[in-house]
Design a protein around this motif. Sequence first.
Motif, PDB file in Angstrom:
ATOM      1  N   GLU A  44      19.643 135.877  66.417  1.00  0.00           N
ATOM      2  CA  GLU A  44      21.060 134.919  66.486  1.00  0.00           C
ATOM      3  C   GLU A  44      20.905 133.960  67.737  1.00  0.00           C
ATOM      4  OE1 GLU A  44      22.042 139.658  65.805  1.00  0.00           O
ATOM      5  OE2 GLU A  44      20.145 138.335  66.458  1.00  0.00           O
ATOM      6  N   CYS A  85      16.233 137.088  69.985  1.00  0.00           N
ATOM      7  CA  CYS A  85      16.820 137.650  68.946  1.00  0.00           C
ATOM      8  C   CYS A  85      17.009 136.546  67.908  1.00  0.00           C
ATOM      9  CB  CYS A  85      17.888 138.514  69.299  1.00  0.00           C
ATOM     10  SG  CYS A  85      19.337 137.913  69.657  1.00  0.00           S
ATOM     11  N   GLU A 124      14.601 142.478  67.473  1.00  0.00           N
ATOM     12  CA  GLU A 124      15.523 142.823  66.275  1.00  0.00           C
ATOM     13  C   GLU A 124      16.814 142.116  66.358  1.00  0.00           C
ATOM     14  OE1 GLU A 124      17.434 146.943  64.054  1.00  0.00           O
ATOM     15  OE2 GLU A 124      15.822 146.994  65.883  1.00  0.00           O
ATOM     16  N   LYS A 125      17.818 142.415  67.082  1.00  0.00           N
ATOM     17  CA  LYS A 125      19.260 141.901  66.912  1.00  0.00           C
ATOM     18  C   LYS A 125      19.862 141.865  68.368  1.00  0.00           C
ATOM     19  CE  LYS A 125      20.798 146.653  65.933  1.00  0.00           C
ATOM     20  NZ  LYS A 125      21.583 147.441  65.053  1.00  0.00           N
ATOM     21  N   ASN A 135      23.223 144.033  70.327  1.00  0.00           N
ATOM     22  CA  ASN A 135      24.214 145.156  69.870  1.00  0.00           C
ATOM     23  C   ASN A 135      25.624 144.747  70.258  1.00  0.00           C
ATOM     24  OD1 ASN A 135      24.453 144.927  72.779  1.00  0.00           O
ATOM     25  ND2 ASN A 135      23.589 146.824  73.320  1.00  0.00           N
TER      26      ASN A 135
END
Length: 209
Positions: free
Chosen positions: A165, A163, A186-187, A189
């Motif tokens: 990050e 991801c 995407e990201k 959680n």
Amino acid sequence: MGKLVVVDHPLVQHKLSLMRDKNCGTKDFRQLLEEVGMLMAYEVTRSLPLREIEVETPIATCRTKVLAGKKLGIVPILRAGLGMVDGVMNLVPAAKVGHIGLYRDPVTHLPVEYYCKLPPDVNERDLFVLDPMLATGGSSIAAIDILKERGCTSIKLVCLVGCPEGVQAVQEAHPDVDIYIAAIDEKLNENKYIVPGLGDAGDRLFGTK
């Protein structure tokens, strides 16, 4: 800044899609991870140096090429990285294999080292660190820290799913390390899992929870 290479080969993308499916069982997940590991290794080894040798074929003598340069090392991060080892070694069977054991603290989400066993000449090798999930980046960063503390200077990180990050964290901590990855999702959680991801790769690989 090290390279970020998204391996978008059709076979890699197809096999990754099969692995994402929650109904993909342990046996199939394990086989697919090994296959993707081999396909990823094909891309990671693209820039290995070559030298010329002379070979006598059944027809004539010729000049041809073989691998040159440093010896290779494979360093999976336990547990999930083990699932990629055989696939990589199918292409580079002479490579030595080290192991770094890290787990993520359930409260702090920070990596904790519990095992490290490396070839004695690890600092003389071109290393491929195998970590299927690049989530926070903490485990990959910690493993690379461990290798650099032992004098290693040639390190590539090979992942399956990441991801933004995690990619950013590794690039900031180790800007000299190239990252090879099959997909950037995407990201993260709130539990620091990749969305959509594929769940916990170690659990799915070994059938644990």
